[in-house]
Design a protein around this motif. Structure first.
Motif, PDB file in Angstrom:
ATOM      1  N   ALA A   1       0.806  -1.221  -0.023  1.00  0.00           N
ATOM      2  CA  ALA A   1      -0.068  -0.002  -0.009  1.00  0.00           C
ATOM      3  C   ALA A   1       0.891   1.283   0.228  1.00  0.00           C
ATOM      4  N   VAL A   2       1.827   1.108   0.760  1.00  0.00           N
ATOM      5  CA  VAL A   2       2.793   2.527   0.779  1.00  0.00           C
ATOM      6  C   VAL A   2       3.716   2.414  -0.707  1.00  0.00           C
ATOM      7  N   ASN A   3       3.736   1.169  -1.292  1.00  0.00           N
ATOM      8  CA  ASN A   3       4.455   1.530  -2.257  1.00  0.00           C
ATOM      9  C   ASN A   3       3.610   2.192  -3.483  1.00  0.00           C
ATOM     10  N   LEU A   4       2.037   1.770  -3.546  1.00  0.00           N
ATOM     11  CA  LEU A   4       1.369   2.460  -4.522  1.00  0.00           C
ATOM     12  C   LEU A   4       1.197   3.846  -4.225  1.00  0.00           C
ATOM     13  N   THR A   5       1.345   4.198  -2.845  1.00  0.00           N
ATOM     14  CA  THR A   5       1.126   5.666  -2.747  1.00  0.00           C
ATOM     15  C   THR A   5       2.121   6.655  -3.184  1.00  0.00           C
ATOM     16  N   ASP A   6       3.528   5.933  -3.175  1.00  0.00           N
ATOM     17  CA  ASP A   6       4.662   6.457  -3.624  1.00  0.00           C
ATOM     18  C   ASP A   6       4.626   7.008  -5.105  1.00  0.00           C
ATOM     19  N   GLY A   7       3.875   8.072  -5.374  1.00  0.00           N
ATOM     20  CA  GLY A   7       3.897   8.396  -6.936  1.00  0.00           C
ATOM     21  C   GLY A   7       4.048   9.955  -6.985  1.00  0.00           C
ATOM     22  N   LEU A   8       3.869  10.461  -5.965  1.00  0.00           N
ATOM     23  CA  LEU A   8       4.117  12.098  -6.173  1.00  0.00           C
ATOM     24  C   LEU A   8       5.215  12.467  -5.011  1.00  0.00           C
ATOM     25  N   ASP A   9       5.842  13.569  -5.340  1.00  0.00           N
ATOM     26  CA  ASP A   9       7.052  13.997  -4.484  1.00  0.00           C
ATOM     27  C   ASP A   9       6.628  14.406  -3.109  1.00  0.00           C
ATOM     28  N   GLY A  10       7.052  13.250  -2.269  1.00  0.00           N
ATOM     29  CA  GLY A  10       6.837  13.569  -0.841  1.00  0.00           C
ATOM     30  C   GLY A  10       5.529  13.045  -0.231  1.00  0.00           C
ATOM     31  N   LEU A  11       4.681  12.430  -1.387  1.00  0.00           N
ATOM     32  CA  LEU A  11       3.500  12.041  -0.903  1.00  0.00           C
ATOM     33  C   LEU A  11       3.393  10.919  -0.048  1.00  0.00           C
ATOM     34  N   ALA A  12       4.067   9.891  -0.210  1.00  0.00           N
ATOM     35  CA  ALA A  12       4.317   8.615   0.705  1.00  0.00           C
ATOM     36  C   ALA A  12       5.084   8.936   1.999  1.00  0.00           C
ATOM     37  N   ILE A  13       6.150   9.846   2.115  1.00  0.00           N
ATOM     38  CA  ILE A  13       6.991   9.859   3.239  1.00  0.00           C
ATOM     39  C   ILE A  13       6.151  10.803   4.280  1.00  0.00           C
ATOM     40  N   GLY A  14       5.280  11.728   3.828  1.00  0.00           N
ATOM     41  CA  GLY A  14       4.678  12.394   4.914  1.00  0.00           C
ATOM     42  C   GLY A  14       3.539  11.607   5.731  1.00  0.00           C
TER      43      GLY A  14
END
Length: 382
Positions: free
Chosen positions: A208-221
């Motif tokens: 799920a985190v992998n799928l979210t990592d699509g924009l700059d800083g979107l996942a790490i927040g």
């Protein structure tokens, strides 16, 4: 390592009495956060230069949003630095003999290795295929099953000479429900079924985190927000106040050993802050699968080991919605030949609607903060 080496000195030598501060989890949480943040922040410029020299750049899928084409070639696999900045401070400040800390670290490192292989295949082949999904899921499942089996199941004395705490044996196979008293409304499962469910939570959270990592800083927040939430929860679940376990008073599942997980979670927060300095829009580096898979696995382990398997859906609501959007899109298209969203995961849908990338990112962060606060409120609202 620092805890293991220096804390015993406070009991043996009078001059080392100041080291007694190491016994306090909040102090080590702060130090782990600072150490991880400084490591990530200071090493990132050198790390980015090394990625550029080796031409380790992002491969962009051609069917994606057109605004992403300009991101091709941006250094990726920055998650390797996050991984180092999480694991090293954890080793320095946490009790490395704690089975919860050790298990979480092993899953994080193992999922990082899977992500590294996936990223490397993409870079070498110059496409976005990477490691086939079935192999990725297989390796994720095997690692999670081995670690959770060791933590939760009974095993021979030679494998673990220290007896498991009685209070852990009481709660280990019981599922709690958000906003309900654990002592009254928990569900006891067979050992094998509970471990299987735990493996599912870890693997699902990682992807799920992998799928979210699509924009700059979107996942790490949201990763930092989730880790901060588990930091508070792990500390409360393991804390003793005036001779009473807070977990018993609040009627949440918890044992003293859980508090060490807050140090690992603190390292995730610190490493994420340092990385975000360079990953914020427009990103100078991407985390890649080596980062997203490992951080997702870490969050999954924190959810399972703090006994928040169901609550993790609420706390990680952004990750959950991203995953559901992909599943729904694929199922609807295969069934009816039409798409629900302009593009999945859902953050791409908003891009297609014309939302600026920074607006999507910040709004997803705000939603993540709100969900985390609601999740934390369940500590008391029962």
């Amino acid at each position: 390592m620092i805890f293991e080496l220096l804390y015993p000195l406070s009991k043996q030598f009078g001059w080392a009495s100041a080291l007694n501060v190491l016994r306090y989890v909040p102090f080590r949480v702060i130090m782990a956060t600072i150490t991880a943040m400084l490591m990530s922040f200071v090493l990132a410029p050198w790390f980015i230069r090394q990625l550029q020299k080796k031409q380790i750049g992002q491969v962009v899928r051609r069917e994606g949003p057109e605004s992403h084409f300009k991101k091709a070639g941006t250094p990726t696999m920055g998650g390797a630095l996050i991984l180092l900045s999480v694991l090293l401070p954890t080793m320095l400040w946490a009790d490395v003999t704690n089975v919860f800390v050790l298990g979480t670290a092993v899953v994080t490192a193992g999922y990082g290795a899977i992500g590294y292989i996936d990223d490397r295949r993409k870079i070498v082949a110059k496409n976005t295929k990477g490691l086939p999904g079935k192999y990725k899921l297989l390796f994720q499942t095997l690692i999670a099953a081995a670690v959770l089996g060791y933590v939760f199941l009974d095993h021979p004395h030679w494998l673990d000479p220290s007896p498991q705490p009685a209070d852990w044996l009481e709660i280990r196979y019981r599922l709690g429900f958000p906003f309900l008293a654990f002592s009254k409304f928990s569900l006891a499962l067979p050992a094998w079924l509970y471990v299987a469910f735990g493996v599912f939570v870890v693997v699902a959270t990682s992807n799920a985190v992998n799928l979210t990592d699509g924009l700059d800083g979107l996942a790490i927040g949201p990763v930092m927000i989730n880790a901060g939430t588990y930091l508070i929860w792990a500390y409360v679940a393991g804390a003793v106040l005036f001779g009473q376990h807070l977990a018993s008073y609040l009627d949440i599942p918890g044992i003293a050993e859980m508090s060490e997980l807050s140090i690992f979670a603190a390292a995730v927060v610190g490493a994420g802050i340092g990385f975000l300095w360079y990953n914020t829009y427009p990103a100078q580096v991407f985390m890649g699968d080596v980062g997203s898979l490992s951080l997702g696995g870490a969050l999954g382990m924190l959810a399972v080991l703090t006994k928040n398997e169901f609550l993790s859906v609420l706390i990680g609501g952004v990750f959950f919605v991203e995953t559901v959007s992909v599943i729904t899109q694929v199922a609807w298209y295969k069934t009816f030949g039409r798409r629900i969203f302009l593009m999945a995961p859902i953050h791409h849908h908003f891009e297609k609607k014309g939302w600026p990338e920074p607006k999507i990112i910040v709004r997803f962060w705000i939603i993540s903060i709100l969900l985390a606060l609601v999740g934390l409120s369940s500590i008391k609202l029962r």
